[in-house]
Write a protein that holds these residues in place. Structure first.
Motif, PDB file in Angstrom:
ATOM      1  N   VAL A 122       0.824  -1.213   0.000  1.00  0.00           N
ATOM      2  CA  VAL A 122       0.000   0.000   0.000  1.00  0.00           C
ATOM      3  C   VAL A 122       0.862   1.268   0.000  1.00  0.00           C
ATOM      4  CG1 VAL A 122      -1.633   1.359   1.373  1.00  0.00           C
ATOM      5  CG2 VAL A 122      -2.065  -1.062   0.957  1.00  0.00           C
ATOM      6  N   PRO A 123       1.912   1.396   0.854  1.00  0.00           N
ATOM      7  CA  PRO A 123       2.736   2.608   0.781  1.00  0.00           C
ATOM      8  C   PRO A 123       3.432   2.775  -0.569  1.00  0.00           C
ATOM      9  CG  PRO A 123       3.103   1.468   2.851  1.00  0.00           C
ATOM     10  CD  PRO A 123       2.308   0.540   1.996  1.00  0.00           C
ATOM     11  N   ALA A 124       3.731   1.666  -1.241  1.00  0.00           N
ATOM     12  CA  ALA A 124       4.342   1.770  -2.566  1.00  0.00           C
ATOM     13  C   ALA A 124       3.358   2.331  -3.583  1.00  0.00           C
ATOM     14  CB  ALA A 124       4.835   0.391  -3.017  1.00  0.00           C
ATOM     15  N   VAL A 125       2.069   2.150  -3.333  1.00  0.00           N
ATOM     16  CA  VAL A 125       1.037   2.618  -4.250  1.00  0.00           C
ATOM     17  C   VAL A 125       0.656   4.069  -3.973  1.00  0.00           C
ATOM     18  CG1 VAL A 125      -1.378   2.290  -4.951  1.00  0.00           C
ATOM     19  CG2 VAL A 125       0.122   0.305  -4.663  1.00  0.00           C
ATOM     20  N   VAL A 126       0.502   4.433  -2.689  1.00  0.00           N
ATOM     21  CA  VAL A 126      -0.005   5.766  -2.348  1.00  0.00           C
ATOM     22  C   VAL A 126       1.053   6.676  -1.742  1.00  0.00           C
ATOM     23  CG1 VAL A 126      -2.321   4.853  -1.992  1.00  0.00           C
ATOM     24  CG2 VAL A 126      -0.787   5.080  -0.027  1.00  0.00           C
ATOM     25  N   GLY A 127       2.256   6.159  -1.459  1.00  0.00           N
ATOM     26  CA  GLY A 127       3.272   6.956  -0.800  1.00  0.00           C
ATOM     27  C   GLY A 127       3.100   6.929   0.712  1.00  0.00           C
ATOM     28  N   THR A 128       3.904   7.711   1.413  1.00  0.00           N
ATOM     29  CA  THR A 128       3.889   7.707   2.878  1.00  0.00           C
ATOM     30  C   THR A 128       3.385   9.028   3.463  1.00  0.00           C
ATOM     31  OG1 THR A 128       6.210   8.401   2.926  1.00  0.00           O
ATOM     32  CG2 THR A 128       5.763   6.034   3.035  1.00  0.00           C
ATOM     33  N   GLY A 129       2.765   9.858   2.654  1.00  0.00           N
ATOM     34  CA  GLY A 129       2.247  11.128   3.138  1.00  0.00           C
ATOM     35  C   GLY A 129       0.781  11.046   3.515  1.00  0.00           C
TER      36      GLY A 129
END
Length: 396
Positions: A122-129
């Motif tokens: 999921v973080p790879a898809v939406v980023g960490t912001g």
């Protein structure tokens, strides 16, 4: 809260999780009920739950390494197909009830591999912001929806359509999930230059991040208390609230709480430091526990369940968002597996502790011990979690 749905690939992942999660909850009551009807054995029925949790303890390290070593998209699709095949075994459960345990064991083993891969993907898809907190809030909506709808709907379909129809629906939901995830675009593997992919190396990465390490005991005690109370919810509902129907309403109220907690999670995780937000949510949950186990009026119990679901959603989602933002992508699968193992261990321990204590000291002592454990979890969080700046003030 809906911001992450603007990302096409996350919409596909979210839809996959929603549909497959609902399919799984359709069988949450139906599978043990089928075993009980076929065998008239409480032991055989209880082993269905054991088959669900045991793989988390045995396969967690392997799952974490796989999530960091292979293409996560392919891993997610493969585990969905395996889960569909495992559930399809239940078509033979009428003639061989023991096949339910085999099917649940295989499905759970595949889920053990699926979960850290998904949480790292999921973080790879939406980023960490900000999109990550939106994604986790939307995933909390899934938790609330399947709890609210899945169990009662599964019980109703079991009576009207029969067990094979539920099996067919669950198989179809896993296949839908596999197709939806396959439709997402391929992504590069995390950069592993100079890194190691063993589970022990993942533990070393975890130790290098004190904030994330502190979340393990902080959430572990909370999960222990929650599991102990959950294991006693049925006898509590029967003895104090009026019977199985009342218990079902309490479970639905928990689902409503999860839905209400989703926007609150997004607000807190992006604006407050983790220590006060997590400790406060655990303290509110403890208050909800205390109200639930000490009232006899159903309306008050339903209010307590909504409070528990709302604050519990924040506890689980805030912790996950912190380690997804903090841990490097190359080790995120293994760290996710560590949290999964801790959750399974705490859940199993609580599920045993609650009934044993109730048998020895009585139901009232057991449920109020769960309340005290929840209070202890909030205090532990306030003590062991290091201070951190509010997310909006931290460096990019």
């Amino acid at each position: 809260m809906l911001q992450a749905l603007r990302v096409r690939d996350f919409r596909l992942l979210w839809s996959a999780n929603l549909v497959s999660g609902l399919g799984s909850w359709l069988l949450a009551i139906a599978a043990p009920a089928h075993v009980l009807a076929a065998t008239d054995s409480l032991l055989a029925t209880g082993l269905v739950v054991a088959a669900e949790y045991l793989p988390f303890l045995l396969l967690g390290p392997v799952a974490g390494v796989l999530a960091d070593r292979v293409d996560r998209r392919k891993l997610l699709v493969g585990t969905d197909v395996l889960r569909a095949a495992a559930i399809a075994l239940l078509f033979t459960a009428d003639t061989a009830p023991w096949i339910v345990h085999v099917a649940v064991l295989i499905e759970s083993a595949a889920t053990v591999v699926f979960m850290p891969a998904m949480q790292a993907h999921v973080p790879a898809v939406v980023g960490t912001g900000a999109l990550l907190s939106s994604a986790n809030a939307l995933n909390a909506v899934i938790n609330g929806t399947v709890r609210l709808v899945g169990g009662p709907l599964g019980a109703a379909l079991l009576l009207t359509a029969g067990f094979p129809a539920l099996v067919a629906i669950d198989v179809a939901t896993y296949l839908f999930s596999a197709v939806a995830i396959f439709a997402t675009r391929r992504r590069d593997r995390p950069d592993r230059r100079g890194g190691r992919e063993s589970f022990r190396a993942g533990l070393q990465v975890l130790r290098e991040h004190p904030l994330v390490s502190a979340l393990l005991p902080a959430t572990g005690v909370f999960l222990l208390a929650n599991a102990a109370l959950s294991a006693l919810l049925v006898p509590l509902g029967v003895q104090r609230l009026g019977g199985p129907t009342a218990t079902g309403l309490v479970l639905s109220a928990l689902g409503v709480g999860f839905l209400l907690g989703a926007p609150l999670l997004r607000l807190l995780v992006d604006r407050m430091p983790i220590r006060p937000s997590l400790a406060s949510a655990q303290a509110v949950t403890a208050v909800g526990f205390a109200l639930l186990v000490n009232v006899t009026a159903l309306p008050a119990a339903l209010i307590a369940a909504v409070v528990i679901g709302t604050s519990g959603s924040v506890v689980l989602g805030a912790s996950r968002t912190v380690w997804q933002r903090t841990i490097p992508g190359s080790a995120l699968g293994r760290v996710s597996a560590v949290f999964g193992i801790a959750e399974a261990a705490a859940t199993l321990a609580g599920a045993v502790l609650g009934p044993v204590l109730a048998q020895v000291a009585g139901l009232a002592v057991a449920v109020n011990t769960a309340v005290l454990l929840a209070v202890a979890g909030a205090v532990l969080t306030a003590v062991v979690v290091p201070p951190s700046p509010a997310p909006g003030r931290s460096p990019a």
